[in-house]
Design a protein around this motif. Structure first.
Motif, PDB file in Angstrom:
ATOM      1  N   LEU A  70       0.362   0.691   8.542  1.00 34.42           N
ATOM      2  CA  LEU A  70       1.019   1.278   9.696  1.00 34.42           C
ATOM      3  C   LEU A  70       0.357   0.798  10.978  1.00 34.42           C
ATOM      4  CD1 LEU A  70       2.298   4.870  10.151  1.00 34.42           C
ATOM      5  CD2 LEU A  70       0.752   3.958  11.874  1.00 34.42           C
ATOM      6  N   TYR A  71       1.158   0.443  11.960  1.00 30.87           N
ATOM      7  CA  TYR A  71       0.634   0.121  13.286  1.00 30.87           C
ATOM      8  C   TYR A  71       1.145   1.168  14.263  1.00 30.87           C
ATOM      9  CZ  TYR A  71       5.228  -1.604  14.821  1.00 30.87           C
ATOM     10  OH  TYR A  71       6.553  -1.699  15.177  1.00 30.87           O
ATOM     11  N   THR A  72       0.454   1.329  15.380  1.00 25.52           N
ATOM     12  CA  THR A  72       0.874   2.293  16.389  1.00 25.52           C
ATOM     13  C   THR A  72       1.852   1.617  17.347  1.00 25.52           C
ATOM     14  OG1 THR A  72      -1.162   1.742  17.582  1.00 25.52           O
ATOM     15  CG2 THR A  72      -1.161   3.772  16.282  1.00 25.52           C
ATOM     16  N   ALA A  73       3.058   2.116  17.378  1.00 25.20           N
ATOM     17  CA  ALA A  73       4.122   1.501  18.173  1.00 25.20           C
ATOM     18  C   ALA A  73       3.878   1.654  19.668  1.00 25.20           C
ATOM     19  CB  ALA A  73       5.466   2.114  17.797  1.00 25.20           C
ATOM     20  N   THR A  74       3.037   2.632  20.048  1.00 24.82           N
ATOM     21  CA  THR A  74       2.775   2.866  21.468  1.00 24.82           C
ATOM     22  C   THR A  74       1.651   1.994  22.005  1.00 24.82           C
ATOM     23  OG1 THR A  74       1.468   4.767  20.725  1.00 24.82           O
ATOM     24  CG2 THR A  74       3.675   5.206  21.561  1.00 24.82           C
ATOM     25  N   HIS A  75       1.142   1.085  21.198  1.00 21.41           N
ATOM     26  CA  HIS A  75       0.073   0.184  21.629  1.00 21.41           C
ATOM     27  C   HIS A  75       0.547  -1.260  21.530  1.00 21.41           C
ATOM     28  CE1 HIS A  75      -3.900  -1.573  22.126  1.00 21.41           C
ATOM     29  NE2 HIS A  75      -3.744  -2.225  20.991  1.00 21.41           N
ATOM     30  N   GLU A  76       0.268  -2.033  22.551  1.00 20.07           N
ATOM     31  CA  GLU A  76       0.618  -3.448  22.542  1.00 20.07           C
ATOM     32  C   GLU A  76      -0.447  -4.232  21.778  1.00 20.07           C
ATOM     33  OE1 GLU A  76       1.354  -7.252  25.571  1.00 20.07           O
ATOM     34  OE2 GLU A  76       0.994  -5.227  26.385  1.00 20.07           O
ATOM     35  N   VAL A  77      -0.089  -4.771  20.633  1.00 22.40           N
ATOM     36  CA  VAL A  77      -1.021  -5.523  19.797  1.00 22.40           C
ATOM     37  C   VAL A  77      -1.171  -6.935  20.357  1.00 22.40           C
ATOM     38  CG1 VAL A  77      -1.453  -6.416  17.482  1.00 22.40           C
ATOM     39  CG2 VAL A  77      -0.414  -4.153  17.776  1.00 22.40           C
ATOM     40  N   LYS A  78      -2.416  -7.354  20.602  1.00 22.38           N
ATOM     41  CA  LYS A  78      -2.664  -8.647  21.231  1.00 22.38           C
ATOM     42  C   LYS A  78      -3.298  -9.668  20.290  1.00 22.38           C
ATOM     43  CE  LYS A  78      -3.314  -6.527  25.789  1.00 22.38           C
ATOM     44  NZ  LYS A  78      -4.243  -6.332  26.947  1.00 22.38           N
ATOM     45  N   ASN A  79      -3.915  -9.211  19.213  1.00 23.83           N
ATOM     46  CA  ASN A  79      -4.648 -10.126  18.344  1.00 23.83           C
ATOM     47  C   ASN A  79      -3.941 -10.426  17.028  1.00 23.83           C
ATOM     48  OD1 ASN A  79      -7.447 -10.410  19.778  1.00 23.83           O
ATOM     49  ND2 ASN A  79      -6.992  -8.215  19.845  1.00 23.83           N
ATOM     50  N   LYS A  90       4.662  -0.999   8.976  1.00 23.91           N
ATOM     51  CA  LYS A  90       5.690  -0.008   9.281  1.00 23.91           C
ATOM     52  C   LYS A  90       5.266   0.779  10.512  1.00 23.91           C
ATOM     53  CE  LYS A  90       6.826   0.601   4.359  1.00 23.91           C
ATOM     54  NZ  LYS A  90       8.049  -0.181   4.396  1.00 23.91           N
ATOM     55  N   SER A  91       6.236   1.299  11.221  1.00 26.93           N
ATOM     56  CA  SER A  91       5.958   2.209  12.321  1.00 26.93           C
ATOM     57  C   SER A  91       5.910   3.634  11.770  1.00 26.93           C
ATOM     58  CB  SER A  91       7.034   2.099  13.394  1.00 26.93           C
ATOM     59  OG  SER A  91       8.269   2.597  12.901  1.00 26.93           O
ATOM     60  N   PHE A  92       5.405   4.542  12.570  1.00 25.16           N
ATOM     61  CA  PHE A  92       5.340   5.930  12.124  1.00 25.16           C
ATOM     62  C   PHE A  92       6.737   6.485  11.853  1.00 25.16           C
ATOM     63  CE2 PHE A  92       4.806  10.562  13.250  1.00 25.16           C
ATOM     64  CZ  PHE A  92       4.274  10.909  12.019  1.00 25.16           C
ATOM     65  N   ASP A  93       7.710   6.108  12.668  1.00 30.16           N
ATOM     66  CA  ASP A  93       9.073   6.580  12.439  1.00 30.16           C
ATOM     67  C   ASP A  93       9.595   6.160  11.069  1.00 30.16           C
ATOM     68  OD1 ASP A  93       9.326   7.913  14.825  1.00 30.16           O
ATOM     69  OD2 ASP A  93      10.231   6.223  15.891  1.00 30.16           O
ATOM     70  N   GLU A  94       9.120   5.023  10.571  1.00 31.09           N
ATOM     71  CA  GLU A  94       9.588   4.524   9.278  1.00 31.09           C
ATOM     72  C   GLU A  94       8.940   5.235   8.096  1.00 31.09           C
ATOM     73  OE1 GLU A  94      10.623  -0.071   9.483  1.00 31.09           O
ATOM     74  OE2 GLU A  94       8.713   0.331  10.480  1.00 31.09           O
ATOM     75  N   VAL A  95       7.811   5.927   8.301  1.00 38.67           N
ATOM     76  CA  VAL A  95       7.118   6.567   7.178  1.00 38.67           C
ATOM     77  C   VAL A  95       7.117   8.084   7.266  1.00 38.67           C
ATOM     78  CG1 VAL A  95       5.611   4.558   6.954  1.00 38.67           C
ATOM     79  CG2 VAL A  95       4.790   6.566   8.210  1.00 38.67           C
ATOM     80  N   ARG A  96       7.553   8.648   8.371  1.00 38.14           N
ATOM     81  CA  ARG A  96       7.384  10.089   8.573  1.00 38.14           C
ATOM     82  C   ARG A  96       8.090  10.932   7.514  1.00 38.14           C
ATOM     83  NH1 ARG A  96       7.848  12.256  13.334  1.00 38.14           N
ATOM     84  NH2 ARG A  96       7.901  10.407  14.697  1.00 38.14           N
ATOM     85  N   ALA A  97       9.099  10.397   6.848  1.00 35.48           N
ATOM     86  CA  ALA A  97       9.794  11.151   5.802  1.00 35.48           C
ATOM     87  C   ALA A  97       9.159  10.966   4.428  1.00 35.48           C
ATOM     88  CB  ALA A  97      11.264  10.748   5.751  1.00 35.48           C
ATOM     89  N   ARG A  98       8.145  10.081   4.334  1.00 30.35           N
ATOM     90  CA  ARG A  98       7.510   9.789   3.055  1.00 30.35           C
ATOM     91  C   ARG A  98       6.276  10.664   2.821  1.00 30.35           C
ATOM     92  NH1 ARG A  98       6.612   3.809   1.182  1.00 30.35           N
ATOM     93  NH2 ARG A  98       6.152   5.095  -0.635  1.00 30.35           N
ATOM     94  N   PHE A  99       5.838  10.702   1.560  1.00 32.90           N
ATOM     95  CA  PHE A  99       4.629  11.416   1.184  1.00 32.90           C
ATOM     96  C   PHE A  99       3.645  10.410   0.589  1.00 32.90           C
ATOM     97  CE2 PHE A  99       8.012  14.495   1.195  1.00 32.90           C
ATOM     98  CZ  PHE A  99       7.430  15.619   1.756  1.00 32.90           C
ATOM     99  N   TYR A 100       2.368  10.599   0.881  1.00 33.87           N
ATOM    100  CA  TYR A 100       1.342   9.664   0.424  1.00 33.87           C
ATOM    101  C   TYR A 100       0.210  10.420  -0.277  1.00 33.87           C
ATOM    102  CZ  TYR A 100       3.560   6.026   3.208  1.00 33.87           C
ATOM    103  OH  TYR A 100       4.449   5.130   3.718  1.00 33.87           O
ATOM    104  N   ASP A 101      -0.269   9.812  -1.349  1.00 35.60           N
ATOM    105  CA  ASP A 101      -1.403  10.383  -2.057  1.00 35.60           C
ATOM    106  C   ASP A 101      -2.680  10.268  -1.234  1.00 35.60           C
ATOM    107  OD1 ASP A 101       0.035  10.833  -4.652  1.00 35.60           O
ATOM    108  OD2 ASP A 101       0.261   8.663  -4.493  1.00 35.60           O
TER     109      ASP A 101
END
Length: 319
Positions: A70-79, A90-101
């Motif tokens: 997951l990357y933070t969509a509110t941050h501009e990745v430069k590297n 994935k963005s947080f919006d893409e995983v928010r409905a999922r469950f993780y161990d």
């Protein structure tokens, strides 16, 4: 057993060169096995390096692991190239409905900023709140540990007199604790930070146990008793060259960085660094996966929401 990742992730070739079994998603579909679902919130600037470091450690277990980054969509990745993020993250919006161990929150080179000054802080808070009902156990690393404690409990960070940089010996306070099963009386761990969480405030937390510390580093590992939250203030995931790369980057930029302690042979930064923490790192991550994640999470991962808001003890959980 293999770590399962998206086909063609660049880290795959590096891992296979180390004889680490990595299974791509297409091959894994043919297996009727319930893998552990892990989410890595990768806040490090060199994302491909961190991916390889973490996957190398996560592979040292007989469990099949399905990893999302997951990357933070509110941050501009430069590297990291946007194509890499689009292909493998994935963005947080893409995983928010999922469950993780399990979830891993990495460090980030923002510790000299106030938490609220970090451009993705509000998104980070949202992820922390979401994890209460969607993640079984979370491993926080370095800044990720400081930020997690502040987000969850309001624990402030304090400035150190100088950057803590090098390889330090850390204690094993409770050798019978699941996270430290198989450890020697002490272990070495890389640290690279300017700040620390306030130990006085941490000592006031209930239902927590200090598992490792040292005179040089302060607290090294802190965990909640049910293992739902694990805080690692060092960087066991670092490979041999990481501190060297950081040091020479800052040195070449004219920043006069502190020299890494107990790292270069004879304190000669032209020599290959000593690797003294590999076995401890492998064992720690394996123990976290086994005891904090695998033995507690329900087989039907969607059942997490029925239990996690209550912050229950995993030893009493019915799979």
């Amino acid at each position: 057993m293999p770590v399962k990742v998206i086909k063609n992730l660049p880290a795959i070739e590096d891992l296979r060169a180390d004889n680490i079994f990595v299974m791509d998603s297409e091959r894994a579909r043919s297996q009727n096995i319930r893998p552990l679902n892990l989410l890595v919130v990768n806040l490090m600037p060199r994302k491909t390096v961190t991916e390889t470091q973490l996957l190398r450690l996560l592979s040292n277990t007989p469990l099949q692991i399905d990893v999302d980054f997951l990357y933070t969509a509110t941050h501009e990745v430069k590297n990291t190239q946007q194509h890499h993020l689009d292909s493998f993250y994935k963005s947080f919006d893409e995983v928010r409905a999922r469950f993780y161990d399990g979830m891993i929150v990495t460090g980030a080179p923002v510790e000299q900023l106030e938490f609220e000054e970090v451009d993705y802080w509000e998104e980070f808070l949202e992820i922390m709140d979401w994890s209460k009902s969607h993640v079984y156990s979370t491993l926080h690393i370095c800044w990720g540990a400081q930020a997690g404690l502040y987000a969850r409990y309001g624990i402030e960070k304090v400035d150190l007199s100088r950057k803590l940089c090098g390889i330090y010996e850390n204690s094993v306070e409770n050798p019978k604790h699941p996270l430290f099963r198989g450890f020697n009386d002490s272990f070495f761990c890389p640290h690279s930070r300017y700040t620390a969480s306030d130990e006085v405030e941490l000592s006031a937390l209930t239902d927590f146990e200090i598992l490792s510390k040292s005179h040089d580093t302060g607290l090294s590992v802190l965990t909640k008793s049910n293992l739902r939250e694990v805080y690692l203030f060092g960087h066991l995931e670092y490979d041999r060259e990481t501190l060297s790369w950081e040091y020479h980057r800052d040195k070449n930029a004219g920043l006069e960085p502190d020299f890494p302690e107990n790292y270069f042979p004879e304190d000669d930064d032209t020599k290959q660094p000593r690797m003294t923490w590999s076995s401890a790192a492998s064992l720690f991550f394996s123990n976290w996966l086994n005891y904090a994640v695998y033995q507690g999470t329900p087989y039907v991962v969607e059942r997490l929401s029925k239990h996690l808001e209550a912050d229950y003890d995993f030893n009493n959980h019915e799979n």
